[in-house]
Design a protein around this motif. Structure first.
Motif, mmCIF file in Angstrom:
data_model
loop_
_atom_site.group_PDB
_atom_site.id
_atom_site.type_symbol
_atom_site.label_atom_id
_atom_site.label_comp_id
_atom_site.label_asym_id
_atom_site.label_seq_id
_atom_site.Cartn_x
_atom_site.Cartn_y
_atom_site.Cartn_z
ATOM 1 N N LEU B 138 43.016 28.190 38.629
ATOM 2 C CA LEU B 138 41.682 28.373 38.048
ATOM 3 C C LEU B 138 41.769 28.577 36.532
ATOM 4 C CD1 LEU B 138 40.004 30.721 40.691
ATOM 5 C CD2 LEU B 138 39.405 28.358 40.196
ATOM 6 N N TYR B 141 44.340 25.270 34.795
ATOM 7 C CA TYR B 141 43.936 23.874 34.954
ATOM 8 C C TYR B 141 42.428 23.671 34.852
ATOM 9 C CZ TYR B 141 48.675 22.526 35.984
ATOM 10 O OH TYR B 141 50.019 22.281 35.867
ATOM 11 N N ILE B 142 41.632 24.611 35.400
ATOM 12 C CA ILE B 142 40.172 24.445 35.317
ATOM 13 C C ILE B 142 39.629 25.043 34.023
ATOM 14 C CG2 ILE B 142 37.979 24.744 36.525
ATOM 15 C CD1 ILE B 142 39.717 23.380 38.378
ATOM 16 N N GLY B 143 40.297 26.069 33.503
ATOM 17 C CA GLY B 143 39.853 26.656 32.251
ATOM 18 C C GLY B 143 38.972 27.878 32.409
ATOM 19 N N PHE B 144 39.060 28.559 33.569
ATOM 20 C CA PHE B 144 38.340 29.816 33.741
ATOM 21 C C PHE B 144 38.920 30.866 32.796
ATOM 22 C CE2 PHE B 144 35.528 30.020 37.471
ATOM 23 C CZ PHE B 144 35.718 28.758 37.983
ATOM 24 N N PRO B 145 38.068 31.706 32.204
ATOM 25 C CA PRO B 145 38.613 32.865 31.508
ATOM 26 C C PRO B 145 39.327 33.749 32.537
ATOM 27 C CG PRO B 145 36.292 32.550 30.980
ATOM 28 C CD PRO B 145 36.612 31.626 32.102
ATOM 29 N N ILE B 148 37.471 36.483 34.458
ATOM 30 C CA ILE B 148 36.504 36.033 35.453
ATOM 31 C C ILE B 148 37.211 35.553 36.711
ATOM 32 C CG2 ILE B 148 34.617 34.431 35.921
ATOM 33 C CD1 ILE B 148 33.952 36.196 33.666
ATOM 34 N N ALA B 149 38.227 34.698 36.514
ATOM 35 C CA ALA B 149 38.919 34.123 37.668
ATOM 36 C C ALA B 149 39.503 35.224 38.533
ATOM 37 C CB ALA B 149 40.021 33.172 37.197
#
Lengths: 339, 360
Positions: B138, B141-145, B148-149
């Motif tokens: 998360l 690769y997805i770029g969640f802070p 938050i993740a």
């Protein structure tokens, strides 16, 4: 539009001047959230007929109130790229001070609320002062003050609960005393606070400055914004709202105040804020989104109970909701940047 | 800019006395400061003990026994070290929830399915690593802070642990016997003059710390982690696969949390589904230890030795407070001490940066 502004596009020679200075009334994230909440409510209404009745919706809104209320302050903080993980401990301090004063002296409603708000604002002042003037990352300071506040709260509690609370705060509770024309007072107050904060963030100069500070603190300072007092203010506001929310929580509870009154609430508040589309990196966010985020979380929680599933499952869905909400936001942002 | 250079030259030209040098060393070398604080804590507590102000004796045996709470604390501190080092707001709020979930995994595989100790440990560690991989995917690769993740997975893992176990702790006979793994032992050969040390120190903490040290200081992965934590863009331009390496940090954090679960099951002789999240959870103390140990929350700075010394400081301070103040007051004062230490340490970090520019 004043007439003098008509000549502006010609002066800038072909460069289009942004007509829209203010952000749009409703952001994409809010539309998505309204849609999800509507779908969930309809689904739950179809699956359990008891859901779409006043007996189920009103307690839901009462439960949303404290989280959304603190969420308003947390939104202001997160917009400035800060965070406050001490609100759970701050709830404990404000509620124990207020309820012990009520038990001991029997003070009426207004002074009790004022006391709670003042204590909360004082705790916020400590956080704000350390974050703004100590120049330390907000998460570390508020982790530290969370420990301090817990110490203070437990000290007030002694080693037991506060018993025999008067019914002063029943006006904020779930019962009949907590409603006027069927609308829960606590939720109505929350909506008013959200509306005020919405106006503040959109139209007041210092409200816009919060976004500037969150987007680029150095640039904001060079542009003449007094960054430190502004940051200090967001934490004091949050503290004051924690004080008010503590009154709601006392009113919603029984005549006994438990030591666990604030435990884990900080994460619930942060979850509501980020589901509402506020960027944890700062510079972007809305309080309407936070209210919707809190409603979504509470819908999931009471939906799980109404479906007869184990209540621990609701946390799983809260986690999924955070991933889904922030994930769509990230993807939308990415496609916006590409186009 | 010119004023700062002037000031610095000024400082350099002044003849440095021993006092100045030692103050500078204490402020810039977190290890030195922590070492001094540990000595101060031990001296104060032992003199209180000698004055008869303690409810028990604060001696070597007591200190050694207190180390049992150092094992999970230091290991989770190392988990946070990996993640915070990776930069970009790296933090792992989910470690406590991973511990809870892995407690249940271990409870099932060792206590109910009876797969044997070694396979159960491997399964639990892998489960932790998978949880960490979800965080890492998360974030990297997805770029969640990260905040938050890991907040989201905290909720999800915590809920899963309770659902899978049906909210009941697992304490079959195998799990109860496993308590022996948490006992204190005499060190062979030289041990009879030394106090008995909790076994977990040798079986879990020291191997984990050693491996973490080797990973961070003697492998390319470690150097890359420091590089991308210091400057993500520069690391990418230098050819570092920032996404894979950042994800690896979260996987390691999950893996360590899985191992901590086994330690905790042994300590309580029971696999509790809320082991890592009850009360304030385990994440908060772990992050506190990391920050106290000199890990910069902005990434790229932090050492294994800092984590270990910070743990010793907190554990021995807490143990002393428990003896000096009876009952509730003691546990409450531990909160005060932890909060003040955390705020004090970070204010000190700041002062150091302002005065000397660097922090090691």
């Amino acid at each position: 539009m004043r007439t003098t502004e008509k000549s502006r596009p010609q002066v800038t020679a072909g460069i289009p001047v942004a007509k829209k200075i203010l952000p749009s009334l409703v952001t994409g994230q809010e539309v998505v959230l309204i849609g999800i909440i509507a779908v969930l409510w309809i689904l739950l209404g179809l699956l359990t007929p008891a859901f779409l009745t006043a007996g189920s919706i009103l307690p839901l809104l009462v439960a949303v109130a404290p989280i959304a209320l603190i969420g308003v302050g947390m939104t202001l903080i997160i917009i400035t790229a800060g965070i406050d993980v001490s609100v759970g401990a701050a709830i404990m301090v404000t509620s124990v001070v207020t309820s012990q004063t009520m038990v001991a002296t029997g003070i009426p409603l207004i002074p009790a609320v004022l006391l709670s708000v003042a204590v909360g604002a004082l705790l916020g002042l400590v956080n704000g002062y350390l974050v703004a003037y100590g120049k330390i990352h907000a998460i570390i300071i508020t982790f530290g003050t969370a420990n301090l506040f817990q110490f203070i709260g437990l000290r007030f509690f002694g080693s037991s609960t506060v018993n025999g609370l008067p019914d002063t705060f029943d006006v904020f509770g779930r019962g009949e005393a907590g409603r006027t024309f069927g609308i829960p007072h606590s939720f109505a107050i929350t909506v008013i606070v959200v509306a005020l904060a919405w106006w503040y963030l959109r139209h007041a100069a210092s409200g816009r400055h919060l976004f500037a500070v969150g987007g680029n603190e150095t640039a904001a300072r060079l542009a003449g914004i007094k960054v430190k007092p502004l940051i200090l203010r967001t934490y004091v506001i949050t503290g004051a709202l924690v004080g008010l929310a503590a009154c709601f929580l006392i009113g919603q509870g029984t005549s006994t105040l438990e030591q666990s009154v604030g435990a884990g609430r900080e994460l619930a508040v942060i979850a509501a804020v980020v589901i509402g589309g506020t960027s944890i990196l700062g510079g972007r966010g809305t309080v309407l989104g936070t209210l919707l985020g809190a409603i979504l979380v509470q819908t999931v929680t009471s939906g799980v109970t109404q479906m007869g599933w184990p209540s621990q499952l609701s946390d799983f869905f809260v986690g999924v909701a955070i991933i889904a909400a922030v994930g769509t936001d990230i993807l939308r942002e990415r496609s916006r940047r590409k186009s | 800019m010119s004023t700062t250079t002037l000031k610095r030259n000024d400082v350099q030209q002044r003849s440095h006395g021993f006092g100045y040098k030692s103050v500078k060393m204490l402020l810039t070398q977190r290890i030195a400061l922590l070492g001094l604080l540990i000595v101060v804590v031990l001296a104060v507590m032992m003199s209180l003990d000698a004055a008869g102000a303690m409810s028990g004796s604060y001696d070597a045996d007591y200190l050694a026994a207190a180390l049992i709470s150092a094992v999970p604390l230091a290991m989770l501190g190392l988990a946070e070290l990996m993640v915070i080092l990776s930069g970009r707001g790296g933090i792992d709020l989910s470690v406590g929830a991973i511990v809870s979930l892995c407690c249940i995994v271990f409870g099932y595989s060792y206590g109910i399915w009876d797969l044997g100790l070694f396979p159960s440990i491997v399964i639990t560690a892998v489960a932790g690593a998978v949880c960490g991989a979800i965080n890492g995917f998360l974030v990297a690769y997805i770029g969640f802070p990260p905040l938050i993740a890991t907040l989201a997975t905290f909720y999800a893992f915590k809920s899963l642990a309770l659902i899978i176990s049906g909210q009941k702790p697992i304490s079959t006979i195998q799990i109860q016997d496993f308590f022996s793994a948490a006992q204190s032992v005499e060190i062979p050969v030289i041990g009879y003059n030394l106090p008995n040390i909790p076994l977990g120190i040798f079986t879990f903490l020291i191997p984990t710390a050693l491996l973490a040290w080797i990973l961070l200081n003697r492998t390319t992965f470690g150097r890359r982690l420091y590089a991308l934590g210091t400057n993500d863009v520069a690391a990418r331009w230098a050819g570092v696969d920032t996404r894979a390496n950042r994800m690896m940090a979260y996987v390691l954090s999950g893996l360590i949390s899985g191992l901590v679960a086994i330690v905790i099951v042994a300590q309580f002789a029971s696999a509790r589904p809320d082991a890592g999240v009850s009360g304030n959870g385990l994440a908060l103390p772990a992050i506190t230890i990391a920050v106290l140990g000199g890990v910069a929350i902005t990434g790229g700075i932090g050492r294994v030795s800092g984590i270990l010394l910070a743990t010793l400081l907190v554990v021995w301070l807490n143990a002393g407070i428990l003896l000096a103040f009876a009952g509730n007051e003691g546990t409450q004062l531990q909160l005060l001490a932890l909060g003040l230490l955390l705020i004090g340490a970070s204010l000190l970090n700041n002062l150091t940066r302002k005065k000397f520019g660097v922090l090691y």
